[in-house]
Design a protein around this motif. Sequence first.
Motif, PDB file in Angstrom:
ATOM      1  N   ASP A 254       0.861  -1.115  -0.007  1.00  0.00           N
ATOM      2  CA  ASP A 254      -0.066  -0.229  -0.027  1.00  0.00           C
ATOM      3  C   ASP A 254       0.846   1.299  -0.087  1.00  0.00           C
ATOM      4  O   ASP A 254       1.659   1.295   0.641  1.00  0.00           O
ATOM      5  N   ALA A 255       0.701   2.316  -0.771  1.00  0.00           N
ATOM      6  CA  ALA A 255       1.467   3.371  -1.068  1.00  0.00           C
ATOM      7  C   ALA A 255       1.391   4.151   0.250  1.00  0.00           C
ATOM      8  O   ALA A 255       2.429   4.719   0.524  1.00  0.00           O
ATOM      9  N   LEU A 256       0.398   4.146   1.045  1.00  0.00           N
ATOM     10  CA  LEU A 256       0.111   4.893   2.019  1.00  0.00           C
ATOM     11  C   LEU A 256       1.238   4.491   3.155  1.00  0.00           C
ATOM     12  O   LEU A 256       1.552   5.128   4.199  1.00  0.00           O
ATOM     13  N   ASP A 257       1.321   3.208   3.090  1.00  0.00           N
ATOM     14  CA  ASP A 257       2.491   2.348   4.063  1.00  0.00           C
ATOM     15  C   ASP A 257       3.816   2.521   3.855  1.00  0.00           C
ATOM     16  O   ASP A 257       4.543   2.773   4.452  1.00  0.00           O
ATOM     17  N   LEU A 258       3.970   2.461   2.355  1.00  0.00           N
ATOM     18  CA  LEU A 258       5.335   2.428   1.853  1.00  0.00           C
ATOM     19  C   LEU A 258       5.895   3.759   1.416  1.00  0.00           C
ATOM     20  O   LEU A 258       7.257   3.935   1.676  1.00  0.00           O
ATOM     21  N   LEU A 259       5.148   4.826   1.151  1.00  0.00           N
ATOM     22  CA  LEU A 259       5.658   6.158   0.585  1.00  0.00           C
ATOM     23  C   LEU A 259       6.457   6.870   1.782  1.00  0.00           C
ATOM     24  O   LEU A 259       7.588   7.480   1.086  1.00  0.00           O
ATOM     25  N   PRO A 260       6.179   6.995   2.886  1.00  0.00           N
ATOM     26  CA  PRO A 260       6.956   7.680   3.799  1.00  0.00           C
ATOM     27  C   PRO A 260       8.460   6.960   3.648  1.00  0.00           C
ATOM     28  O   PRO A 260       9.397   7.853   3.785  1.00  0.00           O
ATOM     29  N   GLN A 261       8.676   5.786   3.814  1.00  0.00           N
ATOM     30  CA  GLN A 261      10.110   5.446   3.792  1.00  0.00           C
ATOM     31  C   GLN A 261      10.822   5.529   2.621  1.00  0.00           C
ATOM     32  O   GLN A 261      11.945   5.905   2.522  1.00  0.00           O
ATOM     33  N   VAL A 262      10.089   5.302   1.462  1.00  0.00           N
ATOM     34  CA  VAL A 262      10.753   5.656   0.190  1.00  0.00           C
ATOM     35  C   VAL A 262      11.074   7.208   0.019  1.00  0.00           C
ATOM     36  O   VAL A 262      12.129   7.385  -0.556  1.00  0.00           O
ATOM     37  N   LEU A 263      10.465   8.124   0.452  1.00  0.00           N
ATOM     38  CA  LEU A 263      10.584   9.531   0.450  1.00  0.00           C
ATOM     39  C   LEU A 263      11.694   9.907   1.238  1.00  0.00           C
ATOM     40  O   LEU A 263      12.642  10.590   0.911  1.00  0.00           O
ATOM     41  N   ARG A 264      11.690   9.261   2.478  1.00  0.00           N
ATOM     42  CA  ARG A 264      12.811   9.480   3.452  1.00  0.00           C
ATOM     43  C   ARG A 264      14.187   9.015   2.876  1.00  0.00           C
ATOM     44  O   ARG A 264      15.347   9.732   3.287  1.00  0.00           O
ATOM     45  N   GLU A 265      14.213   8.179   2.205  1.00  0.00           N
ATOM     46  CA  GLU A 265      15.620   7.724   1.640  1.00  0.00           C
ATOM     47  C   GLU A 265      16.167   8.427   0.185  1.00  0.00           C
ATOM     48  O   GLU A 265      17.110   8.164  -0.218  1.00  0.00           O
ATOM     49  N   GLN A 282      -9.154   4.501  -7.485  1.00  0.00           N
ATOM     50  CA  GLN A 282      -9.387   3.172  -6.746  1.00  0.00           C
ATOM     51  C   GLN A 282      -9.014   3.399  -5.356  1.00  0.00           C
ATOM     52  O   GLN A 282      -9.028   2.299  -4.499  1.00  0.00           O
ATOM     53  N   PHE A 283      -8.895   4.708  -4.868  1.00  0.00           N
ATOM     54  CA  PHE A 283      -8.628   5.035  -3.778  1.00  0.00           C
ATOM     55  C   PHE A 283     -10.114   5.546  -3.018  1.00  0.00           C
ATOM     56  O   PHE A 283     -11.003   6.197  -3.601  1.00  0.00           O
ATOM     57  N   SER A 284     -10.178   5.383  -1.622  1.00  0.00           N
ATOM     58  CA  SER A 284     -11.465   5.858  -0.985  1.00  0.00           C
ATOM     59  C   SER A 284     -11.285   7.303  -0.774  1.00  0.00           C
ATOM     60  O   SER A 284     -10.077   8.059  -0.784  1.00  0.00           O
ATOM     61  N   GLU A 285     -12.376   7.961  -0.404  1.00  0.00           N
ATOM     62  CA  GLU A 285     -12.060   9.479  -0.053  1.00  0.00           C
ATOM     63  C   GLU A 285     -11.060   9.848   0.992  1.00  0.00           C
ATOM     64  O   GLU A 285     -10.083  10.543   1.178  1.00  0.00           O
ATOM     65  N   GLN A 286     -11.140   8.703   2.026  1.00  0.00           N
ATOM     66  CA  GLN A 286     -10.460   8.845   3.150  1.00  0.00           C
ATOM     67  C   GLN A 286      -8.892   8.466   2.704  1.00  0.00           C
ATOM     68  O   GLN A 286      -7.899   9.445   3.210  1.00  0.00           O
ATOM     69  N   ALA A 287      -8.813   7.544   1.815  1.00  0.00           N
ATOM     70  CA  ALA A 287      -7.155   7.161   1.299  1.00  0.00           C
ATOM     71  C   ALA A 287      -6.770   8.568   0.803  1.00  0.00           C
ATOM     72  O   ALA A 287      -5.542   8.768   0.732  1.00  0.00           O
ATOM     73  N   ARG A 288      -7.653   9.352  -0.280  1.00  0.00           N
ATOM     74  CA  ARG A 288      -6.893  10.171  -1.094  1.00  0.00           C
ATOM     75  C   ARG A 288      -6.766  11.645  -0.115  1.00  0.00           C
ATOM     76  O   ARG A 288      -5.472  12.068  -0.234  1.00  0.00           O
ATOM     77  N   SER A 289      -7.459  11.518   0.847  1.00  0.00           N
ATOM     78  CA  SER A 289      -6.912  12.544   1.979  1.00  0.00           C
ATOM     79  C   SER A 289      -5.684  12.387   2.613  1.00  0.00           C
ATOM     80  O   SER A 289      -4.886  13.146   2.960  1.00  0.00           O
ATOM     81  N   LEU A 294       0.138  13.251   3.549  1.00  0.00           N
ATOM     82  CA  LEU A 294       1.333  12.322   3.591  1.00  0.00           C
ATOM     83  C   LEU A 294       2.249  13.386   2.799  1.00  0.00           C
ATOM     84  O   LEU A 294       3.355  13.596   3.178  1.00  0.00           O
ATOM     85  N   LEU A 295       1.782  13.669   1.635  1.00  0.00           N
ATOM     86  CA  LEU A 295       2.829  14.377   0.633  1.00  0.00           C
ATOM     87  C   LEU A 295       3.110  15.867   1.140  1.00  0.00           C
ATOM     88  O   LEU A 295       4.329  16.231   1.042  1.00  0.00           O
ATOM     89  N   SER A 296       2.039  16.492   1.853  1.00  0.00           N
ATOM     90  CA  SER A 296       2.182  17.843   2.438  1.00  0.00           C
ATOM     91  C   SER A 296       3.034  17.682   3.760  1.00  0.00           C
ATOM     92  O   SER A 296       3.850  18.670   3.952  1.00  0.00           O
ATOM     93  N   GLY A 297       3.076  16.781   4.306  1.00  0.00           N
ATOM     94  CA  GLY A 297       3.972  16.610   5.710  1.00  0.00           C
ATOM     95  C   GLY A 297       5.356  16.333   4.954  1.00  0.00           C
ATOM     96  O   GLY A 297       6.305  17.269   5.864  1.00  0.00           O
ATOM     97  N   TYR A 298       5.563  15.638   3.875  1.00  0.00           N
ATOM     98  CA  TYR A 298       7.063  15.764   3.560  1.00  0.00           C
ATOM     99  C   TYR A 298       7.484  16.871   2.887  1.00  0.00           C
ATOM    100  O   TYR A 298       8.730  17.368   3.119  1.00  0.00           O
ATOM    101  N   ALA A 299       6.601  17.450   2.366  1.00  0.00           N
ATOM    102  CA  ALA A 299       7.148  18.656   1.650  1.00  0.00           C
ATOM    103  C   ALA A 299       7.455  19.751   2.625  1.00  0.00           C
ATOM    104  O   ALA A 299       7.858  20.967   2.228  1.00  0.00           O
ATOM    105  N   LYS A 300       6.922  19.871   4.005  1.00  0.00           N
ATOM    106  CA  LYS A 300       7.341  20.863   5.066  1.00  0.00           C
ATOM    107  C   LYS A 300       9.012  20.726   5.161  1.00  0.00           C
ATOM    108  O   LYS A 300       9.504  21.928   5.374  1.00  0.00           O
ATOM    109  N   GLU A 301       9.472  19.812   4.707  1.00  0.00           N
ATOM    110  CA  GLU A 301      11.011  19.445   5.175  1.00  0.00           C
ATOM    111  C   GLU A 301      11.731  19.301   3.892  1.00  0.00           C
ATOM    112  O   GLU A 301      12.932  19.869   3.866  1.00  0.00           O
ATOM    113  N   ARG A 302      11.068  18.928   2.686  1.00  0.00           N
ATOM    114  CA  ARG A 302      12.003  18.578   1.600  1.00  0.00           C
ATOM    115  C   ARG A 302      11.237  19.169   0.167  1.00  0.00           C
ATOM    116  O   ARG A 302      10.044  19.206   0.360  1.00  0.00           O
TER     117      ARG A 302
END
Length: 349
Positions: A254-265, A282-289, A294-302
């Motif tokens: 699941d991208a929501l699980d794997l993406l944080p680590q991929v971005l950190r590296e 294919q995402f639910s509304e909750q998953a899209r949010s 997740l992207l906004s959180g990463y973009a605060k630092e990088r």
Amino acid sequence: MPRGRTLRDEISRSFARFGAEMSAHHSPLYSHLALCMARDPEMLDLAANAKSTPVTNLFFVAAHSLLLGRAEHPVTRFYPSASGETTEMGDPYPPFRSFCLEHAEEICEIISSRRVQTNEVRRCALLLPAFGLAAERSGKPLTLVEVGASAGLNLLFDRYSYDYGESRCFGDAGSPVQISCEVRGEPYPPIPARMPEISSRTGIDLNPLDVRDPESALWLRALIWPEEYAGRAPILERAIETARLEPPTLLRGDALDLLPQVLREIPEGAAACVFHTFTLNQFSEQARSRFASLLSGYAKERELYRVSIEWLDAYDAPLLRFSTFEGGDERQRVLARCGDHRGWIQWES
């Protein structure tokens, strides 16, 4: 109302909607079959075995994957992808229904284990201008991360050749993958002067497809609409051969699980560019949010760029969007209207 009847009614509405709205301009065959299936309880019960969405597409792809190479069945005469041309007149639904019920066990197995994972290589011609904008803004090599990567063929966009008409060609002229894209209207898309430099490329998918596996390659071919097979399949085959020489990194999960680590590296000397095409449906509304957060959180630092082609809203065509981030806040703009399978772009910015 019993749960089974409720599910059947829901699937019936999906097939009716698919037949009336979604496929008539791409596949008259699928459109007709869908409208017939919407009124067929036995076939709807078979389709109810699907474990992922959209059920309509998944069911037709499952049947198509079985039909490819089975020219002896009468229904293949209605499939130009299987017969080479459409030679049969009349109603394709009776032989299609017969084929599906004869092979119900195989279809059940496929729709309960496979997913709709179209890897349309011609979309790279739409993504290229957006990748060029990201590279120009950043001034750094891009680390590409594709969400919903399928076989990862679009991660290899810089290995292909592009023809935008009027002698506007770009990329590797010697590439076996030659992609044509129709440009509609004005202004002309800003094709980059040189191919963006890519530092690494990673795809994330719930069930990534290995192009070295014959069954996965067959599934990719089956995902093509039957009437468009002659035009799209050769490009797909050449992209598969290109990927087999040096496959991109594909992660299962699941991208929501794997993406944080991929971005950190991602190393300091590169800029992250996350992209997705026809994935968020294919995402639910909750998953899209959660994905956006997740992207906004990463973009605060990088540094981060987001590129997408999706058709989620009531527009007459899919939209190519490009996002930058300021202090974690996403700044999104629509770059273009574009085709989903037919390879055209109309620039709007």
